[in-house]
Design a protein around this motif. Sequence first.
Motif, short mmCIF file in Angstrom:
data_model
loop_
_atom_site.label_atom_id
_atom_site.label_comp_id
_atom_site.label_asym_id
_atom_site.label_seq_id
_atom_site.Cartn_x
_atom_site.Cartn_y
_atom_site.Cartn_z
N ARG A 1 -1.70 1.61 73.54
CA ARG A 1 -0.49 1.29 72.76
C ARG A 1 0.16 -0.01 73.21
O ARG A 1 0.85 -0.65 72.43
N ARG A 2 -0.07 -0.41 74.44
CA ARG A 2 0.56 -1.63 74.96
C ARG A 2 -0.13 -2.90 74.44
O ARG A 2 0.38 -4.00 74.60
N LEU A 3 -1.30 -2.75 73.82
CA LEU A 3 -2.08 -3.89 73.36
C LEU A 3 -1.72 -4.29 71.93
O LEU A 3 -1.28 -3.46 71.14
N HIS A 4 -1.98 -5.54 71.62
CA HIS A 4 -1.86 -6.04 70.25
C HIS A 4 -2.99 -5.42 69.42
O HIS A 4 -4.06 -5.11 69.94
N LEU A 5 -2.76 -5.23 68.15
CA LEU A 5 -3.76 -4.60 67.28
C LEU A 5 -5.10 -5.34 67.29
O LEU A 5 -6.16 -4.72 67.26
N ASP A 6 -5.07 -6.67 67.36
CA ASP A 6 -6.32 -7.43 67.41
C ASP A 6 -7.11 -7.12 68.67
O ASP A 6 -8.34 -7.04 68.64
N GLU A 7 -6.41 -6.95 69.78
CA GLU A 7 -7.09 -6.60 71.04
C GLU A 7 -7.69 -5.20 70.97
O GLU A 7 -8.80 -4.97 71.46
N MET A 8 -6.95 -4.28 70.37
CA MET A 8 -7.48 -2.92 70.20
C MET A 8 -8.73 -2.93 69.33
O MET A 8 -9.72 -2.29 69.65
N ALA A 9 -8.66 -3.65 68.22
CA ALA A 9 -9.79 -3.72 67.30
C ALA A 9 -11.02 -4.31 67.99
O ALA A 9 -12.13 -3.81 67.83
N ALA A 10 -10.82 -5.37 68.77
CA ALA A 10 -11.93 -6.00 69.49
C ALA A 10 -12.53 -5.02 70.50
O ALA A 10 -13.76 -4.97 70.67
N ALA A 11 -11.70 -4.25 71.17
CA ALA A 11 -12.19 -3.27 72.15
C ALA A 11 -12.99 -2.17 71.46
O ALA A 11 -14.05 -1.76 71.95
N VAL A 12 -12.50 -1.69 70.33
CA VAL A 12 -13.24 -0.66 69.59
C VAL A 12 -14.58 -1.22 69.14
O VAL A 12 -15.61 -0.56 69.26
N LEU A 13 -14.58 -2.45 68.64
CA LEU A 13 -15.83 -3.08 68.21
C LEU A 13 -16.83 -3.18 69.36
O LEU A 13 -18.01 -2.86 69.21
N ARG A 14 -16.36 -3.61 70.54
CA ARG A 14 -17.25 -3.70 71.71
C ARG A 14 -17.81 -2.33 72.08
O ARG A 14 -19.00 -2.19 72.37
N ALA A 15 -16.97 -1.31 72.08
CA ALA A 15 -17.41 0.03 72.45
C ALA A 15 -18.40 0.59 71.43
O ALA A 15 -19.40 1.23 71.79
N VAL A 16 -18.14 0.36 70.15
CA VAL A 16 -19.06 0.82 69.10
C VAL A 16 -20.41 0.14 69.24
O VAL A 16 -21.46 0.80 69.22
N ASN A 17 -20.40 -1.18 69.42
CA ASN A 17 -21.67 -1.89 69.58
C ASN A 17 -22.42 -1.43 70.82
O ASN A 17 -23.64 -1.29 70.79
N ALA A 18 -21.70 -1.17 71.90
CA ALA A 18 -22.35 -0.68 73.13
C ALA A 18 -22.96 0.69 72.91
O ALA A 18 -24.08 0.97 73.36
N ALA A 19 -22.25 1.57 72.19
CA ALA A 19 -22.79 2.90 71.91
C ALA A 19 -24.02 2.82 71.02
O ALA A 19 -25.01 3.52 71.24
#
Length: 85
Positions: free
Chosen positions: A37-55
């Motif tokens: 929640r402390r992150l900007h939405l763009d940072e959250m989206a980038a993190a989700v993208l990285r995790a999805v690609n890693a999975a």
Amino acid sequence: MIDNDREGRGEALDGLVRVTAGRDGRITGIRLDPGLRRLHLDEMAAAVLRAVNAALDDSLPDPHAAEMARFTGALTEALNHLGRP
């Protein structure tokens, strides 16, 4: 023999984002830590993208496909960072 029940796992931001993916290329789970929640939405989206690609990388049976997915993920991340002020 290929383990069709195996799930790929990926994470980002030291485990704040965790994703699982089936060998069929479908995402089977996403876990988002409340600390995001402390992150900007763009940072959250980038993190989700990285995790999805890693999975997805982890779930792919072809090592060349996994390498290409890692490359495109890294390229996407680099392009995202270039677009930031």
